[in-house]
Scaffold this active site. Structure first.
Site, PDB file in Angstrom:
ATOM      1  N   PRO A  10       0.791  -1.229   0.000  1.00  9.07           N
ATOM      2  CA  PRO A  10       0.000   0.000   0.000  1.00  9.07           C
ATOM      3  C   PRO A  10       0.822   1.278   0.000  1.00  9.07           C
ATOM      4  O   PRO A  10       1.860   1.362   0.641  1.00  9.07           O
ATOM      5  CB  PRO A  10      -0.841  -0.104   1.276  1.00  9.07           C
ATOM      6  CG  PRO A  10      -0.218  -1.159   2.096  1.00  9.07           C
ATOM      7  CD  PRO A  10       0.540  -2.045   1.178  1.00  9.07           C
ATOM      8  N   ASN A  11       0.326   2.220  -0.765  1.00  7.45           N
ATOM      9  CA  ASN A  11       0.841   3.582  -0.884  1.00  7.45           C
ATOM     10  C   ASN A  11       2.156   3.694  -1.637  1.00  7.45           C
ATOM     11  O   ASN A  11       2.637   4.798  -1.868  1.00  7.45           O
ATOM     12  CB  ASN A  11       0.952   4.263   0.488  1.00  7.45           C
ATOM     13  CG  ASN A  11      -0.386   4.397   1.147  1.00  7.45           C
ATOM     14  OD1 ASN A  11      -1.345   4.842   0.527  1.00  7.45           O
ATOM     15  ND2 ASN A  11      -0.483   3.976   2.388  1.00  7.45           N
ATOM     16  N   ARG A  18       4.931  11.197  -1.477  1.00  7.14           N
ATOM     17  CA  ARG A  18       5.196  10.955  -0.062  1.00  7.14           C
ATOM     18  C   ARG A  18       6.480  11.646   0.367  1.00  7.14           C
ATOM     19  O   ARG A  18       7.275  12.090  -0.446  1.00  7.14           O
ATOM     20  CB  ARG A  18       5.282   9.444   0.207  1.00  7.14           C
ATOM     21  CG  ARG A  18       3.976   8.729  -0.104  1.00  7.14           C
ATOM     22  CD  ARG A  18       4.039   7.289   0.256  1.00  7.14           C
ATOM     23  NE  ARG A  18       3.835   7.132   1.707  1.00  7.14           N
ATOM     24  CZ  ARG A  18       3.932   5.984   2.335  1.00  7.14           C
ATOM     25  NH1 ARG A  18       4.250   4.890   1.690  1.00  7.14           N
ATOM     26  NH2 ARG A  18       3.710   5.922   3.635  1.00  7.14           N
ATOM     27  N   TYR A  23      11.177   8.198   1.959  1.00 15.78           N
ATOM     28  CA  TYR A  23      10.878   7.315   0.840  1.00 15.78           C
ATOM     29  C   TYR A  23      11.671   7.600  -0.432  1.00 15.78           C
ATOM     30  O   TYR A  23      11.510   6.897  -1.418  1.00 15.78           O
ATOM     31  CB  TYR A  23       9.376   7.352   0.541  1.00 15.78           C
ATOM     32  CG  TYR A  23       8.552   6.972   1.743  1.00 15.78           C
ATOM     33  CD1 TYR A  23       8.518   5.653   2.187  1.00 15.78           C
ATOM     34  CD2 TYR A  23       7.837   7.923   2.464  1.00 15.78           C
ATOM     35  CE1 TYR A  23       7.787   5.292   3.305  1.00 15.78           C
ATOM     36  CE2 TYR A  23       7.097   7.567   3.590  1.00 15.78           C
ATOM     37  CZ  TYR A  23       7.082   6.253   3.993  1.00 15.78           C
ATOM     38  OH  TYR A  23       6.360   5.906   5.100  1.00 15.78           O
ATOM     39  N   ASN A  71       7.984  -5.537  -0.618  1.00 18.67           N
ATOM     40  CA  ASN A  71       7.884  -4.380   0.261  1.00 18.67           C
ATOM     41  C   ASN A  71       6.422  -4.336   0.683  1.00 18.67           C
ATOM     42  O   ASN A  71       5.576  -3.826  -0.048  1.00 18.67           O
ATOM     43  CB  ASN A  71       8.290  -3.093  -0.459  1.00 18.67           C
ATOM     44  CG  ASN A  71       8.235  -1.892   0.464  1.00 18.67           C
ATOM     45  OD1 ASN A  71       7.587  -1.920   1.502  1.00 18.67           O
ATOM     46  ND2 ASN A  71       8.913  -0.830   0.076  1.00 18.67           N
ATOM     47  N   ALA A  74       2.818  -0.767   4.908  1.00 21.08           N
ATOM     48  CA  ALA A  74       2.236  -0.762   6.255  1.00 21.08           C
ATOM     49  C   ALA A  74       1.779  -2.143   6.717  1.00 21.08           C
ATOM     50  O   ALA A  74       1.666  -2.385   7.919  1.00 21.08           O
ATOM     51  CB  ALA A  74       1.073   0.221   6.313  1.00 21.08           C
ATOM     52  N   GLU A  95      12.683  -9.167   2.062  1.00 19.84           N
ATOM     53  CA  GLU A  95      11.863  -8.014   2.457  1.00 19.84           C
ATOM     54  C   GLU A  95      12.653  -6.734   2.214  1.00 19.84           C
ATOM     55  O   GLU A  95      13.844  -6.675   2.493  1.00 19.84           O
ATOM     56  CB  GLU A  95      11.535  -8.154   3.942  1.00 19.84           C
ATOM     57  CG  GLU A  95      10.853  -6.966   4.554  1.00 19.84           C
ATOM     58  CD  GLU A  95      10.787  -7.066   6.079  1.00 19.84           C
ATOM     59  OE1 GLU A  95       9.885  -6.428   6.634  1.00 19.84           O
ATOM     60  OE2 GLU A  95      11.628  -7.754   6.694  1.00 19.84           O
ATOM     61  N   HIS A  97      12.409  -2.278   2.424  1.00 21.36           N
ATOM     62  CA  HIS A  97      11.737  -1.036   2.840  1.00 21.36           C
ATOM     63  C   HIS A  97      12.591   0.147   2.420  1.00 21.36           C
ATOM     64  O   HIS A  97      13.818   0.104   2.556  1.00 21.36           O
ATOM     65  CB  HIS A  97      11.511  -1.004   4.351  1.00 21.36           C
ATOM     66  CG  HIS A  97      10.595  -2.089   4.811  1.00 21.36           C
ATOM     67  ND1 HIS A  97       9.233  -2.020   4.656  1.00 21.36           N
ATOM     68  CD2 HIS A  97      10.855  -3.286   5.383  1.00 21.36           C
ATOM     69  CE1 HIS A  97       8.690  -3.133   5.127  1.00 21.36           C
ATOM     70  NE2 HIS A  97       9.663  -3.917   5.565  1.00 21.36           N
ATOM     71  N   ARG A 104      12.197   4.822  12.983  1.00 18.47           N
ATOM     72  CA  ARG A 104      10.961   5.582  12.799  1.00 18.47           C
ATOM     73  C   ARG A 104      10.064   5.468  14.026  1.00 18.47           C
ATOM     74  O   ARG A 104      10.499   5.041  15.088  1.00 18.47           O
ATOM     75  CB  ARG A 104      10.261   5.105  11.522  1.00 18.47           C
ATOM     76  CG  ARG A 104      11.167   5.352  10.313  1.00 18.47           C
ATOM     77  CD  ARG A 104      10.523   5.605   9.026  1.00 18.47           C
ATOM     78  NE  ARG A 104       9.363   6.457   9.050  1.00 18.47           N
ATOM     79  CZ  ARG A 104       8.412   6.366   8.141  1.00 18.47           C
ATOM     80  NH1 ARG A 104       8.473   5.458   7.181  1.00 18.47           N
ATOM     81  NH2 ARG A 104       7.387   7.189   8.178  1.00 18.47           N
TER      82      ARG A 104
END
Length: 143
Positions: A10-11, A18, A23, A71, A74, A95, A97, A104
């Site tokens: 998502p996103n 963003r 990002y 990725n 969320a 994985e 990110h 964070r």
């Protein structure tokens, strides 16, 4: 030619809109092109969805691939269903990110995915994807 599935959650379709600090300043299409151009020895399929069920369905299709880069966005922090789907796969799973989850907000430090993948790369924007692909290249002994 080895086949790699790259799933983005998502996103991630909203990159460049963003926060660039977390990002980066590339679109998802630009990151995909960077990966394809750097790793020409692989056949890639790219998939992005904002919907958990679609991501799970795509993971179920990954049995026909040699490796998976994901990725989960969320869903990293919440989706036991995506975790369970990943756990089923006997292929290389990595994985990725763009941001460093460990640096964070507290809620982003929860990761239900990391223990069912072979490795995780984060915090280096698009370079995280490239590091993931270097890991896969080594695992597949394609140096």
């Amino acid at each position: 030619m080895k086949k790699i599935l790259v799933i983005n959650g998502p996103n991630l379709n909203m990159l460049k809109v963003r926060d660039a600090k977390n990002y980066g300043n590339q679109t998802l299409a630009e990151i995909e092109n960077l990966i394809k151009n750097r790793f020409k020895e692989f056949n890639f399929e790219f998939f992005q969805s904002n919907h958990e069920g679609y991501i799970i369905d795509k993971i179920h299709e990954a049995f026909k691939f040699d490796a998976l880069v994901i990725n989960p966005g969320a869903f990293t922090h919440t989706s036991i269903a995506i975790r369970d789907a990943l756990e089923l796969l006997p292929i290389i799973k990595v994985e990725v990110h763009l941001s460093n989850l460990k640096a964070r907000e507290e809620f982003r430090r929860v990761n239900v995915i990391s223990d069912v993948v072979d490795n995780s790369f984060m915090g280096k924007h698009s370079e995280s994807y490239l590091e993931a692909m270097e890991f896969i290249r080594k695992k597949l002994k394609l140096l």
